[in-house]
Write an enzyme that holds these catalytic residues in place. Structure first.
Site, PDB file in Angstrom:
ATOM      1  N   HIS A 126       0.836  -1.198   0.000  1.00  0.00           N
ATOM      2  CA  HIS A 126       0.000   0.000   0.000  1.00  0.00           C
ATOM      3  C   HIS A 126       0.871   1.248   0.000  1.00  0.00           C
ATOM      4  O   HIS A 126       2.063   1.192   0.298  1.00  0.00           O
ATOM      5  CB  HIS A 126      -0.922   0.018   1.224  1.00  0.00           C
ATOM      6  CG  HIS A 126      -0.177  -0.133   2.509  1.00  0.00           C
ATOM      7  ND1 HIS A 126       0.037  -1.361   3.097  1.00  0.00           N
ATOM      8  CD2 HIS A 126       0.434   0.765   3.312  1.00  0.00           C
ATOM      9  CE1 HIS A 126       0.719  -1.207   4.216  1.00  0.00           C
ATOM     10  NE2 HIS A 126       0.983   0.074   4.368  1.00  0.00           N
ATOM     11  N   CYS A 128       0.696   2.048  11.771  1.00  0.00           N
ATOM     12  CA  CYS A 128       1.732   1.729  10.791  1.00  0.00           C
ATOM     13  C   CYS A 128       2.095   3.013  10.059  1.00  0.00           C
ATOM     14  O   CYS A 128       1.363   4.004  10.160  1.00  0.00           O
ATOM     15  CB  CYS A 128       1.276   0.648   9.813  1.00  0.00           C
ATOM     16  SG  CYS A 128      -0.087   1.126   8.725  1.00  0.00           S
TER      17      CYS A 128
END
Length: 636
Positions: free
Chosen positions: A67, A193
């Site tokens: 991502h 994250c």
């Protein structure tokens, strides 16, 4: 909004067979580009690969979720790929990946979109769901499994919300506000994250599910791209038995002072929730007292590397600013003017801060705020003791661990009543201890290393300098963003930091490193401009942009050209970079700033030597690439 509202039919590949991890990501980018959510496919691909270089998104159990948040994404979306035979993905469990979802998120994604992406991440925790997707024979079947699982998940959450509202209503009808019982959790946790997308929510879901299985209550704060969700309240923290922080970036830890705390990376929250819960509830779980804590499973090399990078990150703007200002002050047309004097004084003043800041943030990375005073002291002693950047580096690590152990020792004795000690005594003891160690240990070591480097650059024959320059430049190209690249660049930055404000010969390291990093995109882009019919249409579109980025020292701009025949083309890039690096160091071309590429040419000490070094690498590289491309085309 549902998941399948974002996942389009054209963005699903059920029979993919990528050669490797990078090939898989590029195929996924091609799929997601079909949805029209990207404005610049190649830039998004670079952003995904850059994110991947920071840590694999292969989560284990055959699943990966690469991502990136990127300015080249105009609306959120994702692509899916099923790989029946699996593909290596550097997964945390070392197993091949069979199911990959690529998430594309714009910098200003709406909360509704981010909620959908987070929902997908949590669904993938379920093994049966994953196996169903991998076994799907058609895209319609693939979509049906997602809709079915998502429907159950939404119903479950709605049911929980109804029960929660009912409990609240019943409580308000049967008790007064004064007697109302607070909700008490056994555990509280924070997940985060770097991108704030999949891993944040997967870790939260894994911890919640495992706590439910174990008969425990837990509240998880997700610090994601959509902001801070399910924020932990002071009463939540105070009533909890322990805290779990599964995050790959900084989170507010001060609120957990005095609580048992486990600090790990976000991937551990996804993969080992039970182990984290057991560790947090263990009687021997350490109490958080203000210093940074790390997972004991992290390798020694990775700990040292992270602490070093922390210090390097904070001195980069100082090194760049001081180096450029000092270089401008030495330009001939400004000689002996008030402007030159002013620039020199500002650059000099900033330069004096580099060692203290470098040491301070290495120490901060190790021991938190309690390491700052000792770290600053270590940097100052390195500066006044002439032990150079090596002394500052060593003092930073020593300061951090001294502060860590001082805090640890007194916390055992004082038992949580050490606030005044942390304000006065700990910094004082740390500063004194670092000063002592610096004077008798790191000062001699730093001086020896510093003098040895100076002797090497001033007395070594040209061929020795050329070998050193070739090695450093080759490291910049060998893995483009990987550990060798980062180590070479760190050496270059530290060489500049060590020479400010005197701008000595060891800054030729930075010249070799920067020229080495510039060569790949320059030669690939220029070769495509000269003979574009030897390149693919996709590569032809990027030729001018790649050349420009190369001139600005953006090495990763070469990656789109290395999609095919990577080994052969990268070997040419390494050889060409080595030529430039070798020439720059043998000619003793000095560069006094850590970034900027061709824009810094006016402030090098030998502009003709700079362009000779750059031009030789470019000429040889372009010739070899065109020669190879012509031969390769004839074979085909």
């Amino acid at each position: 909004m549902r998941i399948c509202d974002l996942l389009e039919i054209d963005a699903v590949g059920l029979d993919s067979n990528p050669k490797n991890k990078e090939d898989a990501i590029r195929q996924l980018v091609d799929l997601i580009d079909k949805t029209g959510c990207l404005t610049d496919k190649e830039q998004f691909c670079l952003d995904v690969l850059k994110r991947e270089s920071e840590g694999s998104t292969g989560l284990g159990e055959g699943v990966a979720i690469p991502h990136a948040k990127s300015a080249s994404v105009k609306r959120p979306g994702f692509a899916a790929m099923v790989i029946k035979n699996g593909v290596p993905f550097d997964s945390l469990d070392g197993q091949d990946v069979n199911l990959i979802f690529l998430i594309a998120s714009p910098n200003n994604a709406s909360e509704a979109h981010l909620d959908v992406l987070a929902r997908l991440s949590t669904l993938l925790i379920d093994q049966n769901f994953r196996q169903s997707l991998i076994a799907a024979k058609t895209v319609d079947e693939f979509f049906s499994y997602i809709n079915q699982a998502e429907g159950k998940d939404i119903q479950s959450k709605e049911k929980k919300e109804e029960e929660k509202n009912k409990e609240t209503l019943d409580s308000s009808n049967t008790t007064t506000h004064k007697d109302k019982k607070e909700k008490i959790y056994d555990l509280v946790a924070v997940t985060a994250c770097p991108a704030g997308l999949s891993h944040t929510y997967m870790a939260a879901e894994a911890l919640e599910k495992k706590a439910l299985e174990l008969g425990l209550t837990i509240k998880v704060e997700t610090d994601g791209a959509a902001g801070n969700r399910n924020t932990l309240l002071p009463e939540d923290i105070s009533n909890a038995r322990a805290v779990i922080v599964a995050a790959d970036r900084a989170v507010k830890l001060e609120r957990f002072l005095g609580k048992k705390l486990v600090r790990v990376g976000v991937a551990e929250g996804v993969r080992h929730p039970k182990e984290l819960i057991d560790k947090a509830l263990d009687v021997d779980c350490p109490i958080y007292t203000g210093q940074m804590t790390f997972d004991s499973s992290m390798s020694l090399f990775m700990r040292i590397y992270r602490h070093l990078m922390s210090g390097l990150t904070y001195i980069l703007p100082l090194v760049a600013t001081a180096g450029i200002l000092l270089s401008f002050s030495h330009l001939s047309f400004l000689s002996e003017t008030k402007t030159a004097s002013f620039l020199d004084s500002i650059g000099f003043s900033i330069g004096t801060m580099i060692f203290p800041v470098f040491s301070a943030f290495i120490a901060f990375s190790i021991a938190g705020r309690l390491g700052l005073a000792a770290g600053v002291t270590g940097g100052i002693t390195a500066s006044i003791g002439d032990s150079g950047i090596v002394g500052a580096l060593l003092n930073g690590f020593i300061a951090g661990y001294i502060a860590f152990f001082i805090n640890y020792f007194f916390s055992k004795i004082v038992k949580g009543h050490d606030a005044i000690l942390a304000l006065i005594l700990y910094p004082l003891l740390g500063a004194l201890a670092v000063t002592f160690v610096a004077e008798f240990v790191t000062k001699p070591i730093g001086r020896f290393v510093d003098s040895s480097l100076q002797e090497f650059f001033y007395t070594s024959p040209s061929y020795m300098l050329a070998i050193a320059g070739a090695i450093l430049a080759s490291m910049m190209v060998s893995d483009m963003g990987g550990p060798f690249n980062k180590i070479a660049y760190a050496i270059g930055v530290l060489s500049v930091a060590d020479e400010i404000p005197f701008n000595g010969l060891s800054t030729t390291i930075m010249t070799s490193v920067m020229l080495g990093g510039m060569i790949p995109p320059i030669i690939l882009g220029l070769a495509c401009i000269i003979k574009k019919d030897l390149f693919t249409k996709e590569e032809q579109k990027l030729r001018f942009k790649t050349l420009l980025l190369g001139l600005l020292f953006i090495t990763e701009a070469a990656l789109p050209y290395l999609k095919y025949k990577k080994i052969q083309l990268q070997s040419i890039c390494i050889f060409s970079a080595a030529i430039s690096g070798a020439l720059a160091m043998s000619l003793k071309v000095c560069l006094f700033a850590p970034h900027g590429g061709i824009l810094l040419a006016p402030i090098v000490n030998d502009i003709s030597g700079y362009f000779v070094s750059l031009g030789a690498g470019v000429f040889i590289g372009v010739f070899l690439i065109l020669f190879y491309k012509i031969l390769d085309k004839k074979e085909v």
